[in-house]
Design a protein around this motif. Structure first.
Motif, PDB file in Angstrom:
ATOM      1  N   ASP A 269     -10.455  12.253  -2.258  1.00 27.92           N
ATOM      2  CA  ASP A 269      -9.513  13.194  -2.883  1.00 27.92           C
ATOM      3  C   ASP A 269      -9.555  13.117  -4.403  1.00 27.92           C
ATOM      4  N   GLU A 273      -3.681  15.177  -6.740  1.00 29.57           N
ATOM      5  CA  GLU A 273      -2.532  15.179  -5.839  1.00 29.57           C
ATOM      6  C   GLU A 273      -2.607  16.300  -4.805  1.00 29.57           C
ATOM      7  N   GLY A 274      -2.982  17.509  -5.236  1.00 27.60           N
ATOM      8  CA  GLY A 274      -3.062  18.630  -4.300  1.00 27.60           C
ATOM      9  C   GLY A 274      -4.125  18.406  -3.238  1.00 27.60           C
ATOM     10  N   ARG A 276      -5.232  15.512  -2.294  1.00 29.67           N
ATOM     11  CA  ARG A 276      -4.782  14.396  -1.454  1.00 29.67           C
ATOM     12  C   ARG A 276      -3.825  14.888  -0.366  1.00 29.67           C
ATOM     13  N   ARG A 277      -2.884  15.748  -0.740  1.00 28.22           N
ATOM     14  CA  ARG A 277      -1.951  16.277   0.260  1.00 28.22           C
ATOM     15  C   ARG A 277      -2.692  17.064   1.336  1.00 28.22           C
ATOM     16  N   ALA A 278      -3.672  17.854   0.903  1.00 26.54           N
ATOM     17  CA  ALA A 278      -4.435  18.673   1.847  1.00 26.54           C
ATOM     18  C   ALA A 278      -5.193  17.802   2.838  1.00 26.54           C
ATOM     19  N   LYS A 279      -5.832  16.749   2.356  1.00 28.82           N
ATOM     20  CA  LYS A 279      -6.607  15.883   3.238  1.00 28.82           C
ATOM     21  C   LYS A 279      -5.692  15.055   4.141  1.00 28.82           C
ATOM     22  N   GLN A 280      -4.577  14.595   3.603  1.00 29.11           N
ATOM     23  CA  GLN A 280      -3.649  13.817   4.420  1.00 29.11           C
ATOM     24  C   GLN A 280      -2.992  14.675   5.498  1.00 29.11           C
ATOM     25  N   SER A 281      -2.873  15.977   5.244  1.00 28.59           N
ATOM     26  CA  SER A 281      -2.179  16.850   6.190  1.00 28.59           C
ATOM     27  C   SER A 281      -2.930  17.003   7.510  1.00 28.59           C
ATOM     28  N   TYR A 283      -4.306  14.306   8.903  1.00 27.56           N
ATOM     29  CA  TYR A 283      -4.136  12.985   9.519  1.00 27.56           C
ATOM     30  C   TYR A 283      -5.486  12.354   9.907  1.00 27.56           C
TER      31      TYR A 283
END
Length: 297
Positions: A269, A273-274, A276-281, A283
């Motif tokens: 990522d 931050e953006g 990171r959120r996309a990849k974490q979403s 799971y």
């Protein structure tokens, strides 16, 4: 003594032979990745006995890969140390995953210090889950796709070939225009994409795209790792103005192109931050930690 050279297409066979023995799903451990980023990162490779060793950057900002292949690992690491000392720099090895970290600790006890930047970690997912998007956690993703199909009933998916790859480059240019920024990283990425498409068949890459009204609005491309279990998605672009475009290219590409693999590595990522959120979403099944090992003897 290590003899480094610029990565060329003619190197693919011996590099792939070495990468078959790589004990990691690190996204950097593919020939295509080394080839397309040559100019941006001054990527060079050395063939030492039955090992591949990469070197990135210019002195004093230089990093090496771990020795990738088979043979005397300690001896190959010592060659890295000697090469760095010859350049007058501290030996630094990038992308050290847990298995290689243990090997370095055993072979050079107390002589390497390890640090991890979370932005360097790889996000690795099960192909099956990325295909079905099943479960409560991914309910929002399924809704994005439902809305996309409802709003764009004439959408189509197709695999990337010589006949449509230029349209993907054009779509990438439109994506940069949407960003409205003159960013050097965007230029480096675009050059890498163009280089990838120029040697698309020789690199043995796979890709897919989404059309709406005949126009390409999203695409992604990547390559298989030599371990045969994992595919690395190097680039994925979609129009931010079209809701669900990223979600559907992700699912359709996985469903139509990646069923021969167990895992898909969607890379780092980069500390954004953006992203990171996309990849974490989604799971990830594995968050692959990658360390920098600094020689301190």
């Amino acid at each position: 003594m290590l003899e480094f050279k610029t990565t060329e297409l003619s190197d693919k066979k011996w590099v792939d032979d070495c990468l078959k023995h790589a004990n990691s799903m690190n996204c950097e451990y593919t020939f295509g990745n080394m080839y397309i980023w040559t100019d941006a990162y001054n990527t060079q490779i050395a063939h030492y006995k039955d090992f591949l060793i990469c070197r990135w950057g210019e002195a004093p900002d230089v990093m090496y890969s771990v020795p990738l292949g088979e043979g005397n690992f300690s001896e190959a690491v010592q060659e890295i140390i000697d090469d760095a000392k010859g350049l007058g720099i501290t030996p630094r090895i990038y992308g050290v995953t847990e298995g290689y970290k243990l090997l370095l600790q055993e072979a050079f006890f107390g002589k390497f210090e390890f640090s991890n930047d979370p932005g360097d970690n790889d996000y690795i997912y099960l192909v099956e889950k990325m295909t079905t998007l099943s479960g409560k956690k991914l309910h929002g993703k399924r809704n994005h796709i439902t809305n996309f199909k409802k709003n764009n009933p004439d959408w189509t998916f197709e695999k990337i070939t010589d006949c449509n790859k230029e349209e993907c480059v054009a779509m990438h240019l439109r994506w940069i225009e949407e960003k409205g920024e003159a960013d050097e990283d965007y230029v480096d990425e675009l050059n890498a994409v163009i280089k990838a498409f120029s040697a698309y068949n020789e690199l043995e890459w796979l890709g897919g795209l989404i059309r709406i009204n005949g126009e390409v609005v999203a695409y992604c491309i990547g390559e298989a790792q030599q371990n045969g279990r994992c595919f690395v998605t190097h680039f994925e672009k979609a129009s931010a103005e079209i809701q669900g475009a990223f979600t559907i290219i992700n699912q359709e590409f996985t469903k139509n192109c990646l069923q021969a693999y167990t895992y898909v590595n969607r890379e780092e990522d980069l500390g954004l931050e953006g992203l990171r959120r996309a990849k974490q979403s989604y799971y990830p099944e594995i968050l692959l930690e990658k360390y920098v090992a600094v020689y301190n003897d």
